[in-house]
Design an enzyme around this catalytic site. Structure first.
Site, PDB file in Angstrom:
ATOM      1  N   LYS A  26       0.831  -1.205   0.000  1.00 49.41           N
ATOM      2  CA  LYS A  26       0.000   0.000   0.000  1.00 49.41           C
ATOM      3  C   LYS A  26       0.867   1.256   0.000  1.00 49.41           C
ATOM      4  CE  LYS A  26      -3.681  -0.407   2.609  1.00 49.41           C
ATOM      5  NZ  LYS A  26      -4.376  -0.478   3.910  1.00 49.41           N
ATOM      6  N   ARG A  96      -2.996   3.000   8.842  1.00 46.54           N
ATOM      7  CA  ARG A  96      -3.346   1.724   8.217  1.00 46.54           C
ATOM      8  C   ARG A  96      -2.124   0.821   8.122  1.00 46.54           C
ATOM      9  NH1 ARG A  96      -7.662   2.411   3.922  1.00 46.54           N
ATOM     10  NH2 ARG A  96      -8.372   4.553   4.194  1.00 46.54           N
ATOM     11  N   GLY A 105      -8.268  -7.808   5.130  1.00 45.72           N
ATOM     12  CA  GLY A 105      -9.087  -8.004   6.325  1.00 45.72           C
ATOM     13  C   GLY A 105      -8.340  -8.560   7.516  1.00 45.72           C
ATOM     14  N   MET A 107      -5.428  -7.314   8.945  1.00 45.26           N
ATOM     15  CA  MET A 107      -4.666  -6.412   9.792  1.00 45.26           C
ATOM     16  C   MET A 107      -5.510  -5.183  10.109  1.00 45.26           C
ATOM     17  SD  MET A 107      -1.298  -7.604   9.645  1.00 45.26           S
ATOM     18  CE  MET A 107      -0.553  -6.012   9.757  1.00 45.26           C
ATOM     19  N   ARG A 352      -3.955  -1.149  -6.008  1.00 42.81           N
ATOM     20  CA  ARG A 352      -3.146  -2.383  -5.955  1.00 42.81           C
ATOM     21  C   ARG A 352      -3.595  -3.297  -7.080  1.00 42.81           C
ATOM     22  NH1 ARG A 352      -6.004  -4.501  -0.382  1.00 42.81           N
ATOM     23  NH2 ARG A 352      -8.107  -4.593  -1.214  1.00 42.81           N
ATOM     24  N   HIS A 468      -1.703 -43.184  -1.588  1.00 42.77           N
ATOM     25  CA  HIS A 468      -2.066 -43.934  -2.796  1.00 42.77           C
ATOM     26  C   HIS A 468      -3.319 -43.351  -3.432  1.00 42.77           C
ATOM     27  CE1 HIS A 468      -4.083 -47.228  -5.010  1.00 42.77           C
ATOM     28  NE2 HIS A 468      -2.843 -47.449  -5.437  1.00 42.77           N
ATOM     29  N   ARG A 574       3.843 -46.991 -15.073  1.00 38.74           N
ATOM     30  CA  ARG A 574       4.002 -47.974 -13.996  1.00 38.74           C
ATOM     31  C   ARG A 574       3.403 -49.295 -14.447  1.00 38.74           C
ATOM     32  NH1 ARG A 574       1.335 -43.529 -12.116  1.00 38.74           N
ATOM     33  NH2 ARG A 574       2.422 -42.118 -10.715  1.00 38.74           N
ATOM     34  N   ARG A 630       8.624 -48.186 -16.423  1.00 41.99           N
ATOM     35  CA  ARG A 630       9.279 -48.703 -15.232  1.00 41.99           C
ATOM     36  C   ARG A 630       8.930 -50.173 -15.055  1.00 41.99           C
ATOM     37  NH1 ARG A 630       7.656 -46.154  -9.597  1.00 41.99           N
ATOM     38  NH2 ARG A 630       5.827 -47.447  -9.905  1.00 41.99           N
ATOM     39  N   GLU A 758      15.955 -42.791  -6.542  1.00 39.98           N
ATOM     40  CA  GLU A 758      14.918 -42.592  -5.531  1.00 39.98           C
ATOM     41  C   GLU A 758      15.375 -43.012  -4.150  1.00 39.98           C
ATOM     42  OE1 GLU A 758      11.503 -45.079  -6.512  1.00 39.98           O
ATOM     43  OE2 GLU A 758      12.779 -46.475  -7.577  1.00 39.98           O
ATOM     44  N   SER A 777      15.869 -40.871 -13.765  1.00 43.17           N
ATOM     45  CA  SER A 777      14.608 -40.213 -13.478  1.00 43.17           C
ATOM     46  C   SER A 777      14.492 -40.123 -11.968  1.00 43.17           C
ATOM     47  CB  SER A 777      13.457 -41.026 -14.065  1.00 43.17           C
ATOM     48  OG  SER A 777      12.238 -40.429 -13.710  1.00 43.17           O
ATOM     49  N   GLY A 779      12.905 -40.169  -8.752  1.00 41.52           N
ATOM     50  CA  GLY A 779      11.637 -40.580  -8.171  1.00 41.52           C
ATOM     51  C   GLY A 779      11.490 -39.858  -6.845  1.00 41.52           C
ATOM     52  N   THR A 780      11.020 -38.618  -6.932  1.00 48.50           N
ATOM     53  CA  THR A 780      11.085 -37.762  -5.747  1.00 48.50           C
ATOM     54  C   THR A 780      10.094 -38.164  -4.660  1.00 48.50           C
ATOM     55  OG1 THR A 780       9.746 -36.182  -6.958  1.00 48.50           O
ATOM     56  CG2 THR A 780      12.105 -35.770  -6.856  1.00 48.50           C
ATOM     57  N   ASN A 781       9.076 -38.932  -4.997  1.00 51.93           N
ATOM     58  CA  ASN A 781       8.201 -39.410  -3.914  1.00 51.93           C
ATOM     59  C   ASN A 781       9.008 -40.273  -2.955  1.00 51.93           C
ATOM     60  OD1 ASN A 781       6.129 -38.225  -5.277  1.00 51.93           O
ATOM     61  ND2 ASN A 781       5.208 -40.121  -5.999  1.00 51.93           N
ATOM     62  N   ASP A 782       9.619 -41.309  -3.507  1.00 46.15           N
ATOM     63  CA  ASP A 782      10.368 -42.221  -2.650  1.00 46.15           C
ATOM     64  C   ASP A 782      11.627 -41.561  -2.097  1.00 46.15           C
ATOM     65  OD1 ASP A 782       8.449 -44.031  -3.108  1.00 46.15           O
ATOM     66  OD2 ASP A 782       9.751 -45.638  -3.780  1.00 46.15           O
ATOM     67  N   CYS A 844      10.086 -37.676 -12.002  1.00 44.72           N
ATOM     68  CA  CYS A 844       8.783 -38.287 -12.253  1.00 44.72           C
ATOM     69  C   CYS A 844       7.964 -38.459 -10.986  1.00 44.72           C
ATOM     70  CB  CYS A 844       8.934 -39.625 -12.961  1.00 44.72           C
ATOM     71  SG  CYS A 844       9.746 -40.876 -11.956  1.00 44.72           S
ATOM     72  N   TYR A 864      13.727 -32.868 -18.248  1.00 44.41           N
ATOM     73  CA  TYR A 864      12.259 -32.902 -18.299  1.00 44.41           C
ATOM     74  C   TYR A 864      11.665 -33.100 -16.913  1.00 44.41           C
ATOM     75  CZ  TYR A 864      12.466 -37.996 -17.799  1.00 44.41           C
ATOM     76  OH  TYR A 864      12.693 -39.253 -17.337  1.00 44.41           O
TER      77      TYR A 864
END
Lengths: 888, 888
Positions: A26, A96, A105, A107, A352, A468, A574, A630, A758, A777, A779-782, A844, A864
Site C-alpha cells: 500500500k 493503516r 481483512g 490487519m 493495488r 495412494h 508404472r 518402469r 529414488e 529419473s 523418483g522424488t516421492n520415494d 517423475c 524434463y
C-alpha cells in the site's frame, strides 16, 4: 535511520530496490501515485523495518523514531494547513497497516484519528456539519476502542442497535447529532469500564497507541493463520501508512467506493466496482448499505434501478475514469482502487493489483498483450500455474447451500457426487448400471484401482496429499478427499460416521477435492471450460519453456488426455498397474505364489500378451515421443489374494491347497514394505518377471514398426537401484532380451536403459551408476520418503501438525524439499553428468506437477519433468515461468 | 615384462613394494627364504599379473611369457644339474598355486611333474629305487589326471583299492613296483578312455597343462565360494610356484612333515607338528597314515609310543630347529612350515604365518612382546578383533557329534541348549522353575524382550543379522540364530518343522550363534576364559586408542557387564525398553490409548517413578562417565495390547469399552512403522511424554547428587530429527523441564542435549541442526535403512542373495557402507563442526562394534563409538588398531 520513515513524496523512494519490501504494498503504491500527480491525501509510511525494531525493542518505538514520525506529522500539517489537535482546523489522520503483499481483512486500520472532545467541535464548526463531526468521533472511539483498547466490537454495535430500537429507526443515517452525542458518551463510559481509563484525549497518545496496535496486529492469531495458509514469512512484518483523512461522509456531494479496472471474475475489459454516497470506506465493506454501480453499463447489465456514479457525479466519474486508465497503464495490470469523494473532490486512497479468478487472469494477460500493455513474457509470469487446476476440473456451484459433514485433505481437485460405496467391486457394479458412486475407504491400495476408475470420486479416512488414493486419483483426474480423520468407517455395517451423522451405503454425498469438503447429498457442479485464451497462453508458454513436460500414465486414456494437454511423452509408465485387471490378476497371483521357476514361467506366459497389448496401445497414442516404462516396482504382497474366495481361486490354478497359499502369503508379509523386497530387488530375485516385461515391450515396439506406426523411444527404467552393480546386472538382462527379440524378427529395435534415482545412496553413487544408465529419473516421492524417513502413507498422523506448527514450511510430498532432497538431486545430477555427459535427467515424482519444484528442476538443469495428465498445463506454464525468471 | 616371472633368488624381489601381491604369499616367502640362505629347492614364481594376462588372453599364455618361463626352467636345470625330460638325470618339478593370502585346500597343486614312460626309468636308475620311481609316476598321473585332465579322483583311488583288495593288503606301502606298474597302465587306460587322448609324454606339454590348470583353479567353484566367505577380491588372481621336486618318499632316511613354531591352539611356545617317514606331503594331509610327533616333549605330552623325529633323525631335527627359530625371528611371527627330508637332507618347502585360535593369537602376541620380538603396536595389530567374540561367549564342544536340523544366520555368538518354547510367557514361566529354554519365534518384537531375557537362546525364522532378535540378543549377550528360513513354525500346534523333523514345545534343541546351526538335543558347551593375556592386550589397546568406547545398554546388568569390559560410558540408553516390564506396560498402554491429555497425564505420572529408578540404577553403575539417553523412539503401536485379555485390561483401566480400544489400535496401525509416527515426531505430538522422561532423568540425577554419588554426564538425545526446528523445539522442552527441577530442588543439574543423525536429511542439514545440538550420535542402523531404502526387518528375503551374488560386498547392516552411508557421516561431521566447533560426535548403531566401521569412525574423526556390551573389548582393540594403522 534512512529506511525507516518515508514521506509519500520522498525522493529516496525512487531509488529503493524493492520499495514494497520496505514500504509495504500500500505504501509503495501511495508513494508512486504521489509521484504520478494523482490526488493522494498527504501522508507518510512507517517502514517494515520499524516493525522489526518495534518487536526487538520490547514492543516499543525508540525515541529517535518517534522524533522522525513527529517531523512527518508536521509535514502533513504544513501541506494541509491543518494542525494535529488544533481547536480550529484539526488534522485527522488514518493509520493503516500495509504488508508486502495484501492480507485483506487480516490487519488493523484506524480512521479519524485526532478527534477528541475538543477537536470534534472544531470539525463541526469547520465543516458546518455537526452530525458528520459527531458521527466521525463515535466511529473513531468505536474503532480505536476495538483495535487499540481490545474492547469487543459487538459491545459498541449493540449500543447503536439498542439506540435505534429505542428510537424506532432502522438506519444509521436516521440518527441525528443528538443521538451521536448520547452514544459518544456511552462509548466513553464503556471504554472507562473496560479499560479502567478514560478514552485518551491527547491526540499524540491516540496516535502512538494506534501505531503500536497496528504493529501488534501482525502477530494476531488471524494474521498468523492467514500467513501460514498463504506461505507469507513471519519475519516480513508490516509497514504503517499515516495519511490525512478525507471524508466520503460529509454529505451528499461525498461518496466512497472501490473499483477494479477490469472485471476480476471474467477478465472483461470494463470497470467493475461499487460506491456509496455519503459514506466512509468501511461502510462499503461492511455490507450494511447496498452499494451502487459505478458505470451506466454495469447498472444496465445488473438490471439495477439505483443511479450509477457515472450519472450522479459525471464530472468526478470522468476524472476517476482518467485516473483508472492512467493507473492501469502505469502498473500494466488490472488495478483494485479505493477512492473517496469529499465535497466533489476526488481522492485516491489506494491502488493495488486486483485479485482475480484464474479465468480472468488468463483473459486479462492475453488481452493486455494484444493491447501492447505488456509482452508475452509478462503475461506468462502473471498467471499462477496452480490456479489452472480449477479450469480443468468440475467445481461445485458456489451459489448452492451445502451441508458439510466432514473435512479432509484436498487431495485431487474437482467435485463429484454419487452413492456411497465401500468396495471397489460395488463401485464397478453400480458403474455398470450407470450409477455414480463415491468410493469410501479407510485407505486405498493398488487393488482398488478398478473401483477408483469406476467411481466418480474417492474419499479416504487415512493418508496424506500423496497417499495412494491421492496420487492415483490425481493421475486419473478423479476428485479425491483423503485423510478425512473426521470420518469413522464401519465396513461390516456398511456405513460411516461423520460428526453425529451416519451415512449408509447407497446414500448420496458430494466431495469437493479442491476444498476437502465432504457434503451430504448432491451439489450441482460446473463443468470446466478451456477457452481460447487458455490455449493462447499455453502456446506462448510452450515457446518459452526449455524443460520438456511429460506425463505419468499407464493407460491409453490417460496417455491421450495428457497428449491433448500438451505432454511431450511419458515420463513414468508404472507397469504394475496393468496387472490389476480382472483377467490378469489371477495369473499374476499364480506367478507370485509359484514355488518353482517352471510354475512361474507358466503364469508369466499368460501375462505376456496382455502386457504387450497395453504397451502397444500406449505406444500408438505416444507415437513419435519418448515413453519411460518402469519395470515391476512394488512389493509383491500388494497383489496377493485377500478373501478366501480369491485364495481358493489361486490354489485351484496352482493345484495346491489353500493352506499352502496362505503360508506363502504369510511368508511374503513385510514389516515395512516400502523398504522391502521391491523394485530392482525383485528383478534380481526373479529375473524372469523382468524378462517377460522386456519381451512385452520389445514385441510391442516391433508390432508398431510392422504396422508402420511412427515409433516411440522406449526408455526402460529399473527402479530402486542403490548400487551400480544392480543396474549393471539388469541392464544386461534387458540387452539380452532385446537381442533375442531382434534376432527373432530380424529387425533393429531402438531403446534406452536407465534408472530411477529414488534412494539417497543412489544419488550419492550417481557417478558410478551413470556408467550403466542412459537416463536418470528422479523418483522424488520415494526419495522424499527415504531422505526424511517419512512414509507418505503414514504421514497423515503428524504431518498436518508439522505444517501447522511451521516445522515444515510446506508438505515435502507436495513441494520438493530443496534443501535436503534438492541437494541430493543436485549431487546426483552433477556426479551423473561427470561420468556420462549424455545422460538424460528428469523427474517423475508428484513434484513434477508442482510449480516451485519445476522451477527448481529448471534451475538444476534437468531435461524434463513428468506429472499426472491433469497437471500437464500447469507444468508447461511453470516451466515457461522458470525460464523467464532466470532472465530477471 | 618386468613383473611377470621371478627366480627365487631374483634381486628385484627385494625392491618390490608388496611382494605378496605379485608373488603370492607362498612365492614371496620362498624367495625370502632363498635370500636367508635356507635350503629351499630351486625354482621360480609366475606372478599374479600373469594370471591376469592369462585370463585376458583367452586363457592362454602369450609367447613372450612362455619364452621367459623356459629360461627359468633352464635356470633350475643349471642349478640342480638335472634336465627336464632327460633320460639320465631328469628334473621333476612341483607346480603350486600361491595367492596373496592362503586359501588352504582351495587351489590346485601338481607334484612330480616331468615323469613319463622314459624318465621314470631314469629316476629309478638314479635313485636305485624302482618302487619309489613307479610310485612317483602313478602319483603324478593320478594328480595330473585329476587336476589338469578333470578326471574324477575316486576313479583312480578305486583302482588302487581294488588292487589292494585283490592282493589282500591294507596299506599302499604294501604294494610293490609290479603293482604300481600294473596300476600305471590302468591309469593311462583310464586317461585314454576319459579324454580320448593318451597321457601326455611330452614334459613341456605336461608343464603348460599344469600351469593352465592352476590358473583355472582360481575360478573353480570352491575357490570362488571360499573367496566370498573370506572377502578376498576376485581380481587378485593367483601366482604359481615352480620348484624342483624333493622327495620324502625315497626310503626310510626320508620324511616329510608340517610344523608350527608355537602351539596354534594354545599359543604355548613349543614346536607343534607332525611328520611321516618315507612319505610325500600329501600323505600327511590325507590322513591315510597317522603322522608322528616332531619332538620328544610333544610325544610325551600326547602319551604316544611312536618315535618322534627328534629321536629318529636327531641331526636333521636340530637343523630344522635352528631353521624354525630363525624363521620365527625373521618373520617375527609364529610360522607354519612344510619340510621334506630327502636322503637325510632337509629341504624347507614353505613357510607362512600360522593360523591360530584367538586364545593362541593373544598369548603369542603378548609373549612375543615379552621376548622383544615385536613391540606392543605390532602385537595389537596381530589380533583380529572379531575373533575376541569367541573368548566371551560359551561355545559348543567341537568333539561332540551333532544332529544339525537347520541353519540360520549366526546372529549373536555363543551356544545354548534348552527346551523349545514359542512364547515369551512360557520362557518366563520355565525360567522361574529353573528350566533352560530356547525361544522360537517367527520374529521377535519389543514385547518379547522379557522372554528373550528369560530364555537361554533365541531362534527366529525371519530377520537378518540386525533384526530385532539379533540386535537385542547381542545386546543381552544371548546366543541367537535368526532368519532360519529352513524352519516352519506352527504356533497353533506348538511345533516347528525343520527338514522332515517336527520339534514340539518342550523338546530340547541347541543353537550355535557362532555358526547359525540348529541342533537336536543338548550339546555340551565350553565356558569362556578371560585369561591374563587377554587383559594385557586390552590394557595396551586402551593406551593406544583415541576413540572412546561406550556401550548400548538400558539395564543395570548390561551397564555393569559393559563397564567391566571397559566401556567408558553409555552411548545409547533406549528408554522404551524400560516400559516392557509387566508392571509398566499397562500404564504405558493407558498412556498411548488415552484420548485426552488428562488421561495421558495420569498414566505418565504412574510411569515416572519407574523410569526415574531405572535411570538412577544405571547412573550409579556409570558414575563419573557420560550416559546418552534417547527419549522415546519407536512407533507407539509396538507397545499395543495384542490379546483380547490385554485389551480388556487396558479398557478397564481407561474405563472405556474394548471396542474403543480396538478402534484406537486400528488408528495407530501404520503401513511402514519404520518411517512413521516415531522418534521426535512423538515428542512434537505428545510433548508430555518427553517431559515425563526428562523429569525422570533430572530427578534421578538430583537423587544421585543428594546421595553424593559421583555424577554422570547426562546427554539427552532426541531421535529421528530431520530438520533443525524439531530439535530447537524439543531442546527448549528439555531446558524447560531442567529449569523446573532445578528450581524445585534449588540445585544445578548438568546435562547436554543432542540428536541422533539417522536420516539422510539430518546429515545434509547438519550445519543447521548443530546449532541446537551439543552432540550428534550417528544412528547408523536407521541411517543405513533410509540411505539404502532397506528395512532390516525385511532384508532377509533378498540380502542373502545380494551378498552371495556380490552385489553387496558385505551386509551393510553388519559393516558400515563407507561409500554411501559413510559419505553422509562425513558430510554431517564436517558441516556439524563448521557451525559448532565443540560438538561431540559418536556412533551408536550396530556398526559401533564392527572393526572396519570403527576404523572408518577413527579416520573420520569421531569422538566415540558405542556398541553392545559384549562387543566392547572388540571395539577397544579395533579402535587401537585404527590409530596404529594411521601411522603406517
Amino acid at each position: 535511520m534512512s529506511n525507516l520513515i518515508f514521506n509519500f513524496k520522498d525522493k529516496k523512494i525512487k531509488n529503493l530496490k524493492n520499495p514494497k519490501n520496505i514500504l509495504g504494498g500500500k505504501g509503495a503504491n501511495l508513494a508512486e501515485m504521489g509521484r504520478l500527480g494523482m490526488p493522494v491525501p498527504p501522508g507518510f509510511t512507517i517502514s517494515t523495518e520499524v516493525c522489526d525494531i518495534f518487536y526487538k525493542n520490547k514492543k516499543k518505538l525508540p525515541k529517535q523514531i518517534i522524533k522522525n514520525i513527529q517531523l512527518e506529522l508536521k509535514n502533513i500539517e504544513k501541506y494541509t494547513g491543518k494542525k494535529f489537535g488544533d481547536l480550529k482546523n484539526p488534522l485527522l489522520v488514518s493509520v493503516r497497516s500495509g504488508a508486502r503483499v495484501s492480507m485483506p481483512g487480516m490487519m488493523d486500520t484506524i480512521l479519524n484519528l485526532g478527534l477528541n472532545d475538543q477537536t470534534v467541535k472544531a470539525l463541526a464548526k469547520k465543516t458546518l456539519n455537526v452530525r458528520f463531526a459527531k458521527d466521525c468521533y463515535r466511529r473513531f472511539i468505536q474503532m480505536y476502542g476495538n483495535v487499540v483498547l481490545n474492547i469487543e466490537g459487538h459491545l459498541f454495535e449493540g449500543m447503536i442497535d439498542n439506540h435505534k430500537l429505542n428510537k424506532g429507526v432502522l438506519l444509521d443515517t436516521e440518527l441525528d447529532e443528538n443521538d451521536w452525542d448520547e452514544l459518544i458518551q456511552r462509548f466513553k463510559d464503556l471504554v472507562k469500564k473496560e479499560t479502567k481509563k478514560n478514552f485518551p484525549q491527547n491526540v499524540l497518545e491516540q496516535f502512538y497507541g494506534a501505531v503500536s496496535a497496528v504493529f501488534l496486529s501482525w502477530e494476531s492469531q488471524r494474521a498468523k493463520t492467514y500467513r501460514k495458509l498463504s506461505q507469507i514469512p513471519d519475519h516480513w512484518g508490516t509497514a504503517i501508512n499515516v495519511q490525512s483523512m478525507v471524508f466520503g461522509n460529509m454529505g451528499n456531494d461525498c461518496s466512497t467506493g472501490v473499483v477494479f479496472t477490469r472485471n476480476p471474475s471474467t477478465g472483461e475489459n470494463i470497470f467493475y466496482g461499487e460506491y456509496l454516497i455519503n459514506a466512509q470506506g468501511e461502510d462499503v465493506v461492511a455490507g450494511t448499505r447496498t452499494p451502487q454501480h459505478i458505470t451506466k453499463k454495469a447498472k444496465a447489465a445488473a438490471n439495477s434501478k439505483e443511479t450509477s456514479m457515472e450519472e450522479i457525479m459525471p464530472k468526478v466519474y470522468q476524472e476517476l475514469k482518467r485516473i483508472l486508465e492512467k493507473l492501469e497503464k502505469h502498473y500494466k495490470d488490472m488495478q483494485d482502487v479505493e477512492f473517496t469523494v469529499e465535497n466533489k473532490k476526488l481522492w485516491i486512497l489506494q491502488t493495488r493489483s486486483g485479485k482475480r479468478t484464474s479465468e480472468a487472469a488468463i483473459k486479462i494477460a492475453v488481452d493486455m498483450v494484444k493491447e501492447k500493455l505488456i509482452n508475452k513474457e509478462k503475461a506468462i509470469l502473471r498467471i499462477d500455474p496452480n490456479t489452472l487446476d480449477t479450469l480443468l476440473h468440475p467445481t461445485l456451484d458456489k451459489k448452492v447451500k451445502k451441508k458439510i459433514i466432514a473435512k479432509g485433505l484436498p487431495a485431487s481437485p474437482g467435485a463429484a457426487s454419487g452413492k456411497v460405496v465401500f468396495t471397489a467391486e460395488e463401485a464397478e457394479r453400480l458403474n455398470s448400471v450407470m450409477q455414480n458412486t463415491i468410493l469410501v475407504r479407510v485407505e486405498t491400495s493398488p487393488e482398488d484401482i478398478h473401483g477408483m476408475h469406476a467411481a466418480k470420486g474417492i474419499l479416504t479416512a487415512r493418508g496424506g496429499m500423496t497417499s495412494h488414493a491421492a496420487v492415483v486419483a490425481r493421475g486419473m483426474g478423479r476428485p479425491c478427499v483423503s485423510g478425512s480423520t473426521e470420518i469413522t468407517i464401519d465396513y461390516s455395517n456398511k456405513e460411516f460416521k461423520a460428526g453425529g451423522i451416519i451415512v449408509k451405503e447407497g446414500d448420496t454425498i458430494t466431495i469437493d477435492g479442491a476444498s476437502g469438503e465432504v457434503i451430504l447429498g448432491t451439489v450441482p457442479t460446473i463443468q470446466p471450460k478451456i477457452s481460447g485464451y487458455f490455449l493462447t497462453i499455453m502456446n506462448w508458454a510452450n515457446a518459452f519453456k526449455k524443460l520438456k513436460i511429460r506425463t505419468n500414465a499407464e493407460t491409453e486414456k490417460d496417455s491421450r488426455v495428457a497428449r491433448e494437454f500438451g505432454a511431450e511423452g511419458i515420463g513414468l509408465c508404472r507397469t504394475e498397474h496393468m496387472f490389476f485387471d480382472q483377467e490378469r490378476i489371477l495369473s499374476f497371483r499364480e506367478m507370485i505364489l509359484s514355488k518353482t521357476k517352471e510354475d512361474r514361467s507358466k503364469a508369466l506366459i499368460k501375462l505376456l500378451p496382455h502386457q504387450k497389448n497395453d504397451f502397444k496401445k500406449i505406444f500408438k497414442v505416444m507415437s513419435g515421443l519418448p515413453v519411460t516404462i518402469r519395470l515391476l516396482d512394488p512389493p509383491l504382497h500388494e497383489f496377493l489374494p485377500k478373501t478366501q474366495k480369491e485364495i481358493n481361486e489361486v490354489a485351484l490354478s496352482l493345484k495346491i491347497n489353500s493352506e499352502e497359499v496362505k503360508d506363502r502369503i504369510d511368508e511374503l508379509h513385510e514389516q515395512n514394505p516400502m523398504l522391502g523386497h521391491r523394485g530392482c530387488r525383485l528383478g534380481i530375485s526373479f529375473p524372469d518377471i523382468y524378462e517377460m516385461q522386456c519381451e512385452a515391450i520389445f514385441e510391442a515396439l516391433f508390432e508398431c514398426k510392422k504396422e508402420k506406426i511412427k515409433s516411440v523411444t522406449a526408455e526402460i527404467m529399473i527402479p530402486l537401484v542403490s548400487a551400480d552393480i544392480e543396474l549393471k546386472i539388469l541392464r544386461s538382462l534387458v540387452n539380452h532380451i532385446a537381442k533375442k527379440i531382434q534376432k527373432k524378427h530380424q529387425t533393429k529395435i531402438e531403446y534406452m536403459v536407465g534408472t530411477m534415482i529414488e534412494l539417497p545412496r543412489a544419488a550419492l553413487q550417481a557417478k558410478e551408476i551413470s556408467k550403466y544408465a542412459d537416463f536418470f529419473s528422479f523418483g522424488t516421492n520415494d526419495l522424499t520418503q527415504t531422505t526424511f524417513g517419512i512414509s507418505r502413507d503414514d504421514s497423515g498422523k503428524f504431518l498436518k501438525d508439522y505444517i501447522n506448527n511451521r516445522i515444515f514450511e510446506i508438505d515435502p510430498f507436495v513441494s520438493l524439499d530443496q534443501n535436503g532432497v534438492g541437494e541430493l538431486i543436485k549431487i546426483a545430477s552433477t556426479r551423473g553428468r561427470q561420468a556420462n555427459k549424455k545422460i538424460k535427467l528428469g523427474i517423475c515424482g508428484e513434484h513434477g506437477g508442482d510449480p516451485k519444484s519445476i522451477e527448481f528442476c529448471a534451475k538444476t538443469g534437468l531435461d524434463y519433468v513428468s506429472c499426472s495428465p491433469f497437471r500437464v498445463p500447469i507444468a508447461i506454464l511453470a516451466a515457461a515461468q522458470a525460464e523467464l525468471k532466470k532472465l530477471i
